[in-house]
Enzyme design. Structure first.
Site, mmCIF file in Angstrom:
data_model
loop_
_atom_site.group_PDB
_atom_site.id
_atom_site.type_symbol
_atom_site.label_atom_id
_atom_site.label_comp_id
_atom_site.label_asym_id
_atom_site.label_seq_id
_atom_site.Cartn_x
_atom_site.Cartn_y
_atom_site.Cartn_z
ATOM 1 N N LYS A 12 37.251 9.606 -33.199
ATOM 2 C CA LYS A 12 36.027 8.812 -33.256
ATOM 3 C C LYS A 12 36.321 7.456 -32.637
ATOM 4 C CE LYS A 12 31.994 9.423 -35.338
ATOM 5 N NZ LYS A 12 31.229 10.644 -35.022
ATOM 6 N N THR A 60 34.952 14.432 -36.617
ATOM 7 C CA THR A 60 35.044 13.004 -36.253
ATOM 8 C C THR A 60 34.196 12.168 -37.208
ATOM 9 O OG1 THR A 60 33.232 12.996 -34.636
ATOM 10 C CG2 THR A 60 35.416 13.657 -33.834
ATOM 11 N N PHE A 163 50.167 -23.438 -4.960
ATOM 12 C CA PHE A 163 50.568 -22.139 -4.401
ATOM 13 C C PHE A 163 50.934 -22.371 -2.941
ATOM 14 C CE2 PHE A 163 49.393 -17.741 -2.859
ATOM 15 C CZ PHE A 163 50.459 -17.113 -3.483
ATOM 16 N N ARG A 180 45.681 -27.698 -7.614
ATOM 17 C CA ARG A 180 44.534 -26.810 -7.800
ATOM 18 C C ARG A 180 44.303 -26.628 -9.291
ATOM 19 N NH1 ARG A 180 46.703 -20.528 -6.718
ATOM 20 N NH2 ARG A 180 48.266 -20.612 -8.365
ATOM 21 N N GLN A 237 52.438 -15.946 -10.987
ATOM 22 C CA GLN A 237 53.583 -15.067 -11.232
ATOM 23 C C GLN A 237 54.670 -15.789 -12.032
ATOM 24 O OE1 GLN A 237 51.756 -15.105 -8.452
ATOM 25 N NE2 GLN A 237 51.812 -13.147 -7.364
ATOM 26 N N ASN A 263 43.747 -14.308 -11.954
ATOM 27 C CA ASN A 263 43.683 -15.677 -11.426
ATOM 28 C C ASN A 263 42.211 -15.958 -11.131
ATOM 29 O OD1 ASN A 263 44.173 -18.124 -10.255
ATOM 30 N ND2 ASN A 263 45.261 -17.335 -8.461
ATOM 31 N N HIS A 265 39.423 -18.003 -9.868
ATOM 32 C CA HIS A 265 39.439 -19.089 -8.884
ATOM 33 C C HIS A 265 38.337 -20.105 -9.127
ATOM 34 C CE1 HIS A 265 42.290 -16.549 -6.843
ATOM 35 N NE2 HIS A 265 41.400 -15.597 -6.686
HETATM 36 O O1 LIG Z 1 49.351 -17.954 -8.098
HETATM 37 C C1 LIG Z 1 48.913 -17.265 -7.171
HETATM 38 N N1 LIG Z 1 49.508 -16.069 -6.888
HETATM 39 C C2 LIG Z 1 49.085 -15.261 -5.873
HETATM 40 O O2 LIG Z 1 49.667 -14.154 -5.632
HETATM 41 C C3 LIG Z 1 47.985 -15.710 -5.121
HETATM 42 N N2 LIG Z 1 47.303 -15.180 -4.058
HETATM 43 C C4 LIG Z 1 46.319 -16.059 -3.749
HETATM 44 O O3 LIG Z 1 45.457 -15.894 -2.829
HETATM 45 N N3 LIG Z 1 46.354 -17.144 -4.579
HETATM 46 C C5 LIG Z 1 47.379 -16.948 -5.438
HETATM 47 N N4 LIG Z 1 47.850 -17.701 -6.456
#
Ligand SMILES: O=c1[nH]c(=O)c2[nH]c(=O)[nH]c2[nH]1
Length: 307
Positions: A12, A60, A163, A180, A237, A263, A265
């Protein structure tokens, strides 16, 4: 047919239950938990699929009712993890000859105690944001594998993120930056438990709720860094790795942590032709598309020969 094999499970999904534990004495605070529970049983019901023989099916509907009944049996507040283990084991002990495994997936709605005039309210709650999640897998020996997590942990920092140095080809437009916004809705999952059975990190956290809060705190403080200066993030990352590493070094009983960090934006507005000059102060927040960055960090198994 002799040359076919059927894998099956049934259960369920998304049973909602709210458990209220009233204050034991007048004037004592009430406790409330709202859970969403999904159950899936591995059981000896092949004949139900192949021959229409329902005699071994746990309905269930019964599973749904069991959620309410076990919630009632829990006379004191308990963690989502402990509830999941108790529920999963119930089906194995009730039907030892039929049910051979149970998977229970749960998440908790983030009701938080309200404060009024700076005081915690006895019976008032307000909805928070991120969710506690749990997956419990119980096998026929009663061993339970518990995976805890948090989802929708939405964090944003306005600076200390960049970045640079990434690959460039004929389709690359993204400028390099050391300035950023960084925003994410984080999902983290950590695994630490085996009851019984063989498991290199087998201790159960004394208090799942406390571990949940502390893991969340470590994720948040590693993402942001210290309150005034923060910490520079060269990429999602690297920040993800540092967050996972911080969890493993704080909790020896956690054997692996998985992080999913979209991420999200915030695109700086730039309109050179209309005479308004922007300087990283007006942004277009976007949900889609978003970067999708995920990883699991695990301890390497301890080799007996190295001990
Ligand atoms: O921290 C980031 N990792 C990415 O792999 C990536 N790729 C991207 O276009 N911007 C970012 N920023």
């Amino acid at each position: 047919m002799a040359d076919l094999e059927l894998e099956h499970q049934h259960g369920k999904a998304r049973v909602r239950v709210a458990r209220l534990w009233r204050g034991k004495r007048p004037g004592e605070a009430d406790y409330l938990a709202e859970w969403n529970v999904s159950i899936s049983l591995i059981s000896r019901v092949l004949a139900a699929f192949t021959d229409g023989d329902n005699s071994n099916i746990v309905a269930t509907d019964t599973m749904k009712n069991t959620v309410y009944a076990i919630a009632k049996e829990c006379t004191d507040p308990l963690s989502l993890e402990d509830f999941g283990v108790r529920l999963g084991r119930h089906f194995l002990t009730t039907y030892p000859k039929i049910v051979t495994g149970a998977k229970v997936m749960l998440f908790e709605k983030p009701w938080e105690r309200a404060t009024v005039d700076g005081q915690p309210h006895n019976h008032g709650f307000k909805l928070g944001s991120e969710k506690h999640t749990v997956e419990v897998v119980v096998n026929s020996d009663g061993d339970a594998k518990v995976t805890s997590g948090v989802s929708e942990l939405s964090l944003l920092k306005t600076t200390q993120s960049g970045f640079e140095g990434f690959l460039r080809d004929k389709y690359t437009l993204l400028p390099e930056t050391r300035e950023r916004m960084l925003a994410s809705a984080i999902r983290a999952v950590w695994r630490c438990i085996c009851y019984g059975g063989l498991c290199s990190y087998s201790s159960k956290p004394a208090d799942y709720q406390k571990t949940y809060r502390e893991v969340k705190d470590i994720l948040v403080s590693t993402f942001f860094g210290p309150p005034h200066e923060g910490i520079y993030s060269p990429s999602v990352q690297k920040t993800l790795y540092e967050m996972a590493q911080a969890v493993l070094s704080r909790f020896p009983e956690i054997e692996s942590v998985y992080l999913n960090m979209p991420n999200i934006h915030f695109l700086p507005v730039n309109m050179p032709t209309v005479g308004v000059k922007f300087g990283d102060d007006v942004f277009i927040p976007t949900d889609e598309p978003h970067g999708s960055i995920e990883a699991r960090l695990s301890r390497k198994p301890i080799l007996i020969s190295n001990l």
